[in-house]
Design a protein around this motif. Sequence first.
Motif, PDB file in Angstrom:
ATOM      1  N   GLN A   1       0.825  -1.208   0.000  1.00 38.78           N
ATOM      2  CA  GLN A   1       0.000   0.000   0.000  1.00 38.78           C
ATOM      3  C   GLN A   1       0.860   1.260   0.000  1.00 38.78           C
ATOM      4  OE1 GLN A   1      -2.596  -0.295   3.350  1.00 38.78           O
ATOM      5  NE2 GLN A   1      -3.992  -1.719   2.341  1.00 38.78           N
ATOM      6  N   LEU A   2       1.933   1.258   0.781  1.00 45.80           N
ATOM      7  CA  LEU A   2       2.834   2.411   0.793  1.00 45.80           C
ATOM      8  C   LEU A   2       3.434   2.648  -0.587  1.00 45.80           C
ATOM      9  CD1 LEU A   2       4.878   2.054   4.103  1.00 45.80           C
ATOM     10  CD2 LEU A   2       3.223   3.804   3.535  1.00 45.80           C
TER      11      LEU A   2
ATOM     12  N   THR B   1       1.405   6.256  -7.206  1.00 42.60           N
ATOM     13  CA  THR B   1       0.255   6.921  -7.825  1.00 42.60           C
ATOM     14  C   THR B   1       0.113   8.359  -7.371  1.00 42.60           C
ATOM     15  OG1 THR B   1      -1.215   6.039  -6.119  1.00 42.60           O
ATOM     16  CG2 THR B   1      -1.052   4.805  -8.167  1.00 42.60           C
ATOM     17  N   ASP B   2       0.314   8.628  -6.107  1.00 40.02           N
ATOM     18  CA  ASP B   2       0.108   9.981  -5.594  1.00 40.02           C
ATOM     19  C   ASP B   2       1.273  10.909  -5.916  1.00 40.02           C
ATOM     20  OD1 ASP B   2      -2.256   9.097  -4.588  1.00 40.02           O
ATOM     21  OD2 ASP B   2      -1.538   8.911  -2.521  1.00 40.02           O
ATOM     22  N   GLN B   3       2.473  10.438  -5.783  1.00 42.88           N
ATOM     23  CA  GLN B   3       3.628  11.309  -5.919  1.00 42.88           C
ATOM     24  C   GLN B   3       4.183  11.342  -7.343  1.00 42.88           C
ATOM     25  OE1 GLN B   3       4.808  13.172  -3.371  1.00 42.88           O
ATOM     26  NE2 GLN B   3       3.194  12.387  -2.048  1.00 42.88           N
TER      27      GLN B   3
ATOM     28  N   VAL C   1       2.332   1.604  -3.613  1.00 44.32           N
ATOM     29  CA  VAL C   1       1.330   2.012  -4.600  1.00 44.32           C
ATOM     30  C   VAL C   1       0.911   3.455  -4.366  1.00 44.32           C
ATOM     31  CG1 VAL C   1      -1.051   1.620  -5.345  1.00 44.32           C
ATOM     32  CG2 VAL C   1       0.502  -0.304  -5.098  1.00 44.32           C
ATOM     33  N   ASN C   2       0.696   3.834  -3.115  1.00 43.55           N
ATOM     34  CA  ASN C   2       0.321   5.223  -2.816  1.00 43.55           C
ATOM     35  C   ASN C   2       1.426   6.191  -3.218  1.00 43.55           C
ATOM     36  OD1 ASN C   2      -2.160   4.489  -1.834  1.00 43.55           O
ATOM     37  ND2 ASN C   2      -1.490   4.450   0.297  1.00 43.55           N
ATOM     38  N   PHE C   3       2.657   5.829  -2.962  1.00 42.40           N
ATOM     39  CA  PHE C   3       3.769   6.691  -3.360  1.00 42.40           C
ATOM     40  C   PHE C   3       3.811   6.841  -4.871  1.00 42.40           C
ATOM     41  CE2 PHE C   3       8.191   6.961  -4.863  1.00 42.40           C
ATOM     42  CZ  PHE C   3       8.494   8.218  -4.405  1.00 42.40           C
TER      43      PHE C   3
END
Length: 88
Positions: A71-72, A78-80, A74-76
């Motif tokens: 999750q960390l 996609t978000d960053q 994927v979030n990094f």
Amino acid sequence: MSGVQVMDALHQGLWLALIMSLPVLAVALIAGLLIGLFQALTSVQELTLTFVPKLAAILVTFWLTMDYSGQLLVNFYTDQVIARIVAP
């Protein structure tokens, strides 16, 4: 992306890699210390005694933290990263 944005993304990526690897490294350290203490107290110098329990502890820890680490990551990504590429 400018050079500053690339360096910032690289900086955040390295911190993410450190955060993702800390649980596995901490368990490996603790398991190694406990096994070393056990070997010193009992004078048992078997190589498989050091390798197999430490490997099992690392695999269990990796399995337990895999969802959080994924999750960390994927979030990094996609978000960053994607947001910075798309932004003008």
